[in-house]
Design an enzyme around this catalytic site. Structure first.
Site, PDB file in Angstrom:
ATOM      1  N   PRO A  88       0.826  -1.221   0.000  1.00  0.00           N
ATOM      2  CA  PRO A  88       0.000   0.000   0.000  1.00  0.00           C
ATOM      3  C   PRO A  88       0.858   1.268   0.000  1.00  0.00           C
ATOM      4  CG  PRO A  88      -0.696  -1.507   1.742  1.00  0.00           C
ATOM      5  CD  PRO A  88       0.577  -2.052   1.179  1.00  0.00           C
ATOM      6  N   GLU A 148       1.960  -7.712   8.562  1.00  0.00           N
ATOM      7  CA  GLU A 148       1.855  -6.238   8.640  1.00  0.00           C
ATOM      8  C   GLU A 148       2.804  -5.551   7.685  1.00  0.00           C
ATOM      9  OE1 GLU A 148      -0.893  -5.638  10.269  1.00  0.00           O
ATOM     10  OE2 GLU A 148      -0.642  -7.766  10.769  1.00  0.00           O
ATOM     11  N   ARG A 169      -2.194  -8.268 -21.020  1.00  0.00           N
ATOM     12  CA  ARG A 169      -3.116  -7.922 -22.100  1.00  0.00           C
ATOM     13  C   ARG A 169      -2.561  -6.844 -23.032  1.00  0.00           C
ATOM     14  NH1 ARG A 169      -6.039  -3.741 -21.497  1.00  0.00           N
ATOM     15  NH2 ARG A 169      -7.926  -4.410 -22.542  1.00  0.00           N
ATOM     16  N   ASP A 198      -9.162   1.137 -24.976  1.00  0.00           N
ATOM     17  CA  ASP A 198      -9.537   1.017 -23.569  1.00  0.00           C
ATOM     18  C   ASP A 198      -9.711   2.318 -22.844  1.00  0.00           C
ATOM     19  OD1 ASP A 198      -9.326  -1.614 -23.637  1.00  0.00           O
ATOM     20  OD2 ASP A 198      -7.355  -1.691 -22.707  1.00  0.00           O
TER      21      ASP A 198
HETATM   22  C1  4FL Z   1      -2.579  -3.187  -1.069  1.00  0.00           C
HETATM   23  C2  4FL Z   1      -0.573  -4.093  -1.982  1.00  0.00           C
HETATM   24  C3  4FL Z   1      -2.725  -2.416  -2.202  1.00  0.00           C
HETATM   25  C4  4FL Z   1      -0.760  -3.283  -3.089  1.00  0.00           C
HETATM   26  C5  4FL Z   1      -0.376  -6.221   1.645  1.00  0.00           C
HETATM   27  C6  4FL Z   1      -1.546  -5.763   2.206  1.00  0.00           C
HETATM   28  C7  4FL Z   1      -1.490  -4.043  -0.953  1.00  0.00           C
HETATM   29  C8  4FL Z   1      -1.285  -4.870   0.240  1.00  0.00           C
HETATM   30  N1  4FL Z   1      -1.817  -2.481  -3.185  1.00  0.00           N
HETATM   31  N2  4FL Z   1      -0.243  -5.662   0.446  1.00  0.00           N
HETATM   32  N3  4FL Z   1      -2.106  -4.921   1.311  1.00  0.00           N
END
Ligand code: 4FL
Length: 250
Positions: free
Chosen positions: A88, A115, A153, A168
């Site tokens: 994230p 985590e 794709r 797209d």
């Molecule tokens: C969330 C990874 C959004 C990429 C682990 C928990 C994540 C993620 N984009 N990795 N959430």
């Protein structure tokens, strides 16, 4: 395109990779995905891959040793394949990033669980960090599949239509126009007449206007980056004036 995926949940990848377009791409030799279980490189009796965080606090952290060992065993220590961590905290994965990575012959993806990962993995092993959006999941596996899907794709020959990916949503920087198929009337709702007319120039004009309207309505932030002609800009002005003055009188 070749992908190497490093994960603690290798079993979740097969069903998606064995379906539909990705399956066909693999059968045609356009896509190869090798999934590596990080736990296979854990050396202790319990094959531990996580540990408690230094400094306390909740949650578990992915240990560096098995991750380094897995990546170095598969890709070598003098690596020329970029390793991307799904997290994230990464930069946002957009269509532009998909195009950038689609130019490469090979890419490695590291899926975080728990985590997070020990900071030394980010600092000394990973080349890039990508997020698919501002939410937290249980791991990076679904984001990795999303990255593989979006990149695959774009590889020539993967979609039946040679410019299938060009029209797209997002490829042009605009949202897509509305699509219709048969029947021409369903429950009294008619397909816009212009689409039935066979008049290709008018259809193209109508679609462009719909794309512009939709983008202005739903994602005005995209207009700043979009490639717009003089005609597009005039049309956008007209639409904006219409909105200010819905009665169509000036
Ligand atoms: C969330 C990874 C959004 C990429 C682990 C928990 C994540 C993620 N984009 N990795 N959430």
């Amino acid at each position: 395109m070749e992908f190497d995926v490093f994960t603690l949940l290798p079993e979740v990848f097969s069903p998606y990779l064995e379906s539909s377009i990705l399956q066909r791409a693999r059968q045609r030799g356009l896509l190869q995905v090798r999934v590596h279980n990080i736990r296979d490189w854990a050396t202790d009796k319990h094959r531990t891959t996580d540990d408690i965080p230094y400094g306390g606090g909740g949650g578990m952290v992915m240990k560096p040793e098995p991750v380094f060992a897995a990546v170095e065993a598969v890709l070598g220590r003098e690596r020329n394949v970029p390793l991307v961590l799904l997290t994230p905290q990464g930069r946002l994965f957009t269509q532009r990033v998909a195009f950038e990575y689609a130019r490469l012959p090979r890419l490695a993806l590291l899926c975080g669980r728990y985590e997070g990962v020990d900071e030394r993995i980010r600092q000394y092993l990973v080349d890039d960090e990508l997020s698919i959006g501002d939410y937290v999941l249980t791991g990076g596996e679904l984001p990795a599949l999303i990255v593989i899907d979006a990149i695959t794709r774009l590889i020539p020959g993967v979609l039946g239509d040679p410019d299938g990916a060009l029209d797209d949503s997002h490829a042009s920087g605009l949202l897509e126009y509305p699509h219709y198929t048969r029947p021409p009337e369903f429950r009294g709702w008619r397909v816009p007449e212009v689409l039935l007319s066979g008049h290709h120039a008018e259809i193209a004009r109508w679609r462009r206007e719909q794309s512009l309207r939709r983008t202005l309505e739903r994602r005005p932030d995209l207009l700043a980056q979009a490639v717009l002609s003089e005609t597009d800009r005039k049309l956008l002005e007209k639409i904006q004036k219409e909105k200010e003055n819905p009665s169509h009188e000036i």
